[in-house]
Design a protein around this motif. Structure first.
Motif, PDB file in Angstrom:
ATOM      1  N   GLY A 148     135.895  74.674 107.782  1.00 42.88           N
ATOM      2  CA  GLY A 148     134.571  74.141 107.455  1.00 42.88           C
ATOM      3  C   GLY A 148     133.513  73.746 108.472  1.00 42.88           C
ATOM      4  O   GLY A 148     132.713  73.104 108.262  1.00 42.88           O
ATOM      5  N   LYS A 149     134.087  73.918 109.735  1.00 42.09           N
ATOM      6  CA  LYS A 149     133.196  73.574 110.806  1.00 42.09           C
ATOM      7  C   LYS A 149     132.467  74.645 111.156  1.00 42.09           C
ATOM      8  O   LYS A 149     132.928  75.844 111.430  1.00 42.09           O
ATOM      9  CB  LYS A 149     133.736  73.062 112.141  1.00 42.09           C
ATOM     10  CG  LYS A 149     134.467  71.652 111.692  1.00 42.09           C
ATOM     11  CD  LYS A 149     135.208  71.017 112.888  1.00 42.09           C
ATOM     12  CE  LYS A 149     135.935  69.761 112.475  1.00 42.09           C
ATOM     13  NZ  LYS A 149     136.943  69.599 111.397  1.00 42.09           N
ATOM     14  N   THR A 150     131.213  74.649 111.795  1.00 45.30           N
ATOM     15  CA  THR A 150     130.302  75.845 112.273  1.00 45.30           C
ATOM     16  C   THR A 150     130.724  76.279 113.665  1.00 45.30           C
ATOM     17  O   THR A 150     131.267  75.529 114.456  1.00 45.30           O
ATOM     18  CB  THR A 150     128.825  75.507 112.348  1.00 45.30           C
ATOM     19  OG1 THR A 150     128.816  74.363 113.163  1.00 45.30           O
ATOM     20  CG2 THR A 150     128.190  75.229 111.072  1.00 45.30           C
ATOM     21  N   THR A 151     130.480  77.517 113.876  1.00 41.86           N
ATOM     22  CA  THR A 151     130.867  78.192 115.329  1.00 41.86           C
ATOM     23  C   THR A 151     130.211  77.337 116.416  1.00 41.86           C
ATOM     24  O   THR A 151     130.839  77.199 117.503  1.00 41.86           O
ATOM     25  CB  THR A 151     130.547  79.496 115.478  1.00 41.86           C
ATOM     26  OG1 THR A 151     131.170  80.474 114.269  1.00 41.86           O
ATOM     27  CG2 THR A 151     131.040  80.091 116.370  1.00 41.86           C
ATOM     28  N   ASP A 152     128.830  77.116 116.200  1.00 40.91           N
ATOM     29  CA  ASP A 152     127.980  76.258 117.355  1.00 40.91           C
ATOM     30  C   ASP A 152     128.624  74.778 117.459  1.00 40.91           C
ATOM     31  O   ASP A 152     128.790  74.272 118.581  1.00 40.91           O
ATOM     32  CB  ASP A 152     126.619  76.171 116.872  1.00 40.91           C
ATOM     33  CG  ASP A 152     125.834  77.471 116.880  1.00 40.91           C
ATOM     34  OD1 ASP A 152     126.480  78.248 117.469  1.00 40.91           O
ATOM     35  OD2 ASP A 152     125.050  77.559 116.189  1.00 40.91           O
ATOM     36  N   PHE A 153     129.386  74.193 116.544  1.00 42.41           N
ATOM     37  CA  PHE A 153     129.921  72.773 116.614  1.00 42.41           C
ATOM     38  C   PHE A 153     131.230  72.921 117.319  1.00 42.41           C
ATOM     39  O   PHE A 153     131.385  72.375 118.306  1.00 42.41           O
ATOM     40  CB  PHE A 153     130.223  72.299 115.413  1.00 42.41           C
ATOM     41  CG  PHE A 153     130.984  71.094 115.420  1.00 42.41           C
ATOM     42  CD1 PHE A 153     130.434  69.829 115.596  1.00 42.41           C
ATOM     43  CD2 PHE A 153     132.290  71.149 115.033  1.00 42.41           C
ATOM     44  CE1 PHE A 153     131.152  68.823 115.643  1.00 42.41           C
ATOM     45  CE2 PHE A 153     133.236  69.745 115.208  1.00 42.41           C
ATOM     46  CZ  PHE A 153     132.407  68.571 115.397  1.00 42.41           C
ATOM     47  N   LEU A 154     132.178  74.082 116.998  1.00 42.79           N
ATOM     48  CA  LEU A 154     133.381  74.388 117.598  1.00 42.79           C
ATOM     49  C   LEU A 154     133.111  74.763 119.244  1.00 42.79           C
ATOM     50  O   LEU A 154     133.852  74.085 120.111  1.00 42.79           O
ATOM     51  CB  LEU A 154     134.057  75.446 117.021  1.00 42.79           C
ATOM     52  CG  LEU A 154     134.799  74.864 115.457  1.00 42.79           C
ATOM     53  CD1 LEU A 154     135.326  76.109 114.883  1.00 42.79           C
ATOM     54  CD2 LEU A 154     135.616  73.874 115.751  1.00 42.79           C
ATOM     55  N   VAL A 155     132.029  75.485 119.336  1.00 44.87           N
ATOM     56  CA  VAL A 155     131.670  76.031 120.908  1.00 44.87           C
ATOM     57  C   VAL A 155     131.355  74.659 121.750  1.00 44.87           C
ATOM     58  O   VAL A 155     131.728  74.579 122.705  1.00 44.87           O
ATOM     59  CB  VAL A 155     130.709  77.035 120.913  1.00 44.87           C
ATOM     60  CG1 VAL A 155     130.202  77.386 122.186  1.00 44.87           C
ATOM     61  CG2 VAL A 155     131.341  78.367 120.288  1.00 44.87           C
ATOM     62  N   ASP A 156     130.460  74.129 121.061  1.00 43.93           N
ATOM     63  CA  ASP A 156     130.029  72.763 121.889  1.00 43.93           C
ATOM     64  C   ASP A 156     131.155  71.681 122.191  1.00 43.93           C
ATOM     65  O   ASP A 156     131.341  71.424 123.378  1.00 43.93           O
ATOM     66  CB  ASP A 156     129.155  71.923 120.719  1.00 43.93           C
ATOM     67  CG  ASP A 156     128.535  70.938 121.580  1.00 43.93           C
ATOM     68  OD1 ASP A 156     127.663  70.858 122.496  1.00 43.93           O
ATOM     69  OD2 ASP A 156     128.591  69.784 121.377  1.00 43.93           O
ATOM     70  N   LYS A 157     132.074  71.621 121.237  1.00 42.38           N
ATOM     71  CA  LYS A 157     133.182  70.641 121.622  1.00 42.38           C
ATOM     72  C   LYS A 157     134.265  71.279 122.491  1.00 42.38           C
ATOM     73  O   LYS A 157     134.565  70.442 123.418  1.00 42.38           O
ATOM     74  CB  LYS A 157     133.709  70.192 120.183  1.00 42.38           C
ATOM     75  CG  LYS A 157     133.039  69.361 119.157  1.00 42.38           C
ATOM     76  CD  LYS A 157     132.552  68.201 119.770  1.00 42.38           C
ATOM     77  CE  LYS A 157     131.723  67.243 118.876  1.00 42.38           C
ATOM     78  NZ  LYS A 157     131.397  65.831 119.486  1.00 42.38           N
ATOM     79  N   LEU A 158     134.290  72.325 122.312  1.00 46.42           N
ATOM     80  CA  LEU A 158     135.215  73.183 123.130  1.00 46.42           C
ATOM     81  C   LEU A 158     134.508  73.351 124.722  1.00 46.42           C
ATOM     82  O   LEU A 158     135.463  73.032 125.733  1.00 46.42           O
ATOM     83  CB  LEU A 158     135.719  74.585 122.817  1.00 46.42           C
ATOM     84  CG  LEU A 158     136.582  74.717 121.581  1.00 46.42           C
ATOM     85  CD1 LEU A 158     136.617  76.211 121.043  1.00 46.42           C
ATOM     86  CD2 LEU A 158     138.005  73.966 121.896  1.00 46.42           C
TER      87      LEU A 158
END
Length: 342
Positions: A148-158
């Motif tokens: 449910g989370k966008t790729t951009d969000f996950l990349v930013d958090k990682l």
């Protein structure tokens, strides 16, 4: 100690004894008739040999107790042997005993220092492991709950978590190299403006996420230092400021100069430092009240910054008022040489 060994130790005395007897014998032969001289020589040699032997034998039995006790002490492998050393029987022995006790005391002091350093190192490693596990665990949670989370969000958090890991690894690397500092520095003219900008750029996401306003003096300022180590020092101070500043705060960097030194002042409107903690912030492993209540901390950032600054011929001081501000000052003395020692 055997009697033969005692005779070997007295070899110079015995040589002198033989030379004196030969000299006395020669004088007696020259000045007397042979019959009288032969009798005098016989008596002289007998009495001289008797007294010389008596001197050597009495000396042996007088000294043997000291050497036997010393030999027993060596064989016993007693750890506190300087305390159990036998009483000296001569001034020379007393000097040797004092030398042994001094060497042992210096060795014990150095050993204690190494033990404390090893303990501090182990404490740092344990603290560092707990610190670095947090972003690793956060990264695993992000991947496990990525639905449910966008790729951009996950990349930013990682990316945030990887930056934290990178900072911890860099801190551990500099900590491990602090003792070999003299092999890895090069003094040049360092632009403070470029160094500050690079550090702010490196921590840009923290500034943006916490809406921190940054101010810096205009103009070009140079100091003599090692660019790599000075950048690490400044980055530790900026990272510390960002860690303990509230959202919407301010960080400013100002350059001052007088006849004695140049000063780089980093001022933040963070939570400040308690007065009772202020004088201990540069101690190894000290986290203070803020480090225990507001965030987990290894207590190594400011310690490393201070130690590296001193090795570069600089210094760091700090001023703070709780719930108001913290001001960290890097001092660059003008009159100094670049022959630094560990």
């Amino acid at each position: 100690m055997s009697f033969i060994q005692h005779l070997k130790d007295k070899r110079f005395f015995l040589i002198l004894y033989v030379i004196l007897l030969l000299f006395v014998s020669l004088i007696m032969i020259v000045n007397d008739d042979w019959q009288l001289a032969s009798q005098n020589l016989l008596y002289t040699h007998i009495f001289c040999f008797f007294f010389a032997s008596l001197y050597v034998i009495i000396g042996y039995y007088y000294r043997r107790s000291f050497y036997f006790k010393l030999k027993d002490l060596i064989d016993s492998k007693q750890e506190d042997f300087p305390v159990a050393m036998p009483e000296p029987q001569s001034y020379e022995q007393a000097l040797y005993i004092q030398l042994i006790q001094k060497v042992h005391a210096n060795h014990a002091e150095q050993l204690q220092k190494l033990v404390l350093e090893k303990r501090d190192h182990q404490d740092f490693i344990m603290s560092w492991i707990h610190e670095v596990k947090l972003p690793i665990a956060a990264s695993h949670l992000l991947m496990e709950n990525s639905e449910g989370k966008t790729t951009d969000f996950l990349v930013d958090k990682l990316e945030d978590e990887l930056t934290k890991i990178d900072n911890y690894v860099e801190q551990a690397l500099y900590y491990s190299r602090i003792d070999s500092f003299s092999k890895d520095y090069f003094i040049t003219d360092v632009s403070l403006q470029n160094m500050v900008k690079n550090s702010v750029k490196k921590n840009a996401k923290y500034f943006i996420n916490k809406r921190i306003r940054f101010h810096m003096d205009e103009g070009e300022h140079f100091v003599q230092s090692d660019s790599k180590w000075l950048a690490f020092i400044f980055n530790q101070i900026i990272t510390n400021a960002l860690k303990y500043i509230n959202e919407g705060g301010d960080i400013s960097v100002v350059m001052e100069e007088d006849c004695k030194e140049k000063r780089l002042i980093i001022h933040d409107t963070g939570i400040g430092i308690k007065q009772e903690d202020l004088y201990r912030v540069f101690e190894r492993g000290f986290t203070g009240t803020n480090g225990r209540t507001h965030t987990k901390s290894t207590g190594m950032g400011l310690y490393l910054a201070k130690q590296l600054a001193l090795k570069l011929g600089h210094d760091i001081s700090i001023q703070s008022q709780e719930d108001m501000y913290t001001k960290v000052i890097i001092h660059f003395p003008k009159m100094r040489n670049h022959y630094y020692f560990n």
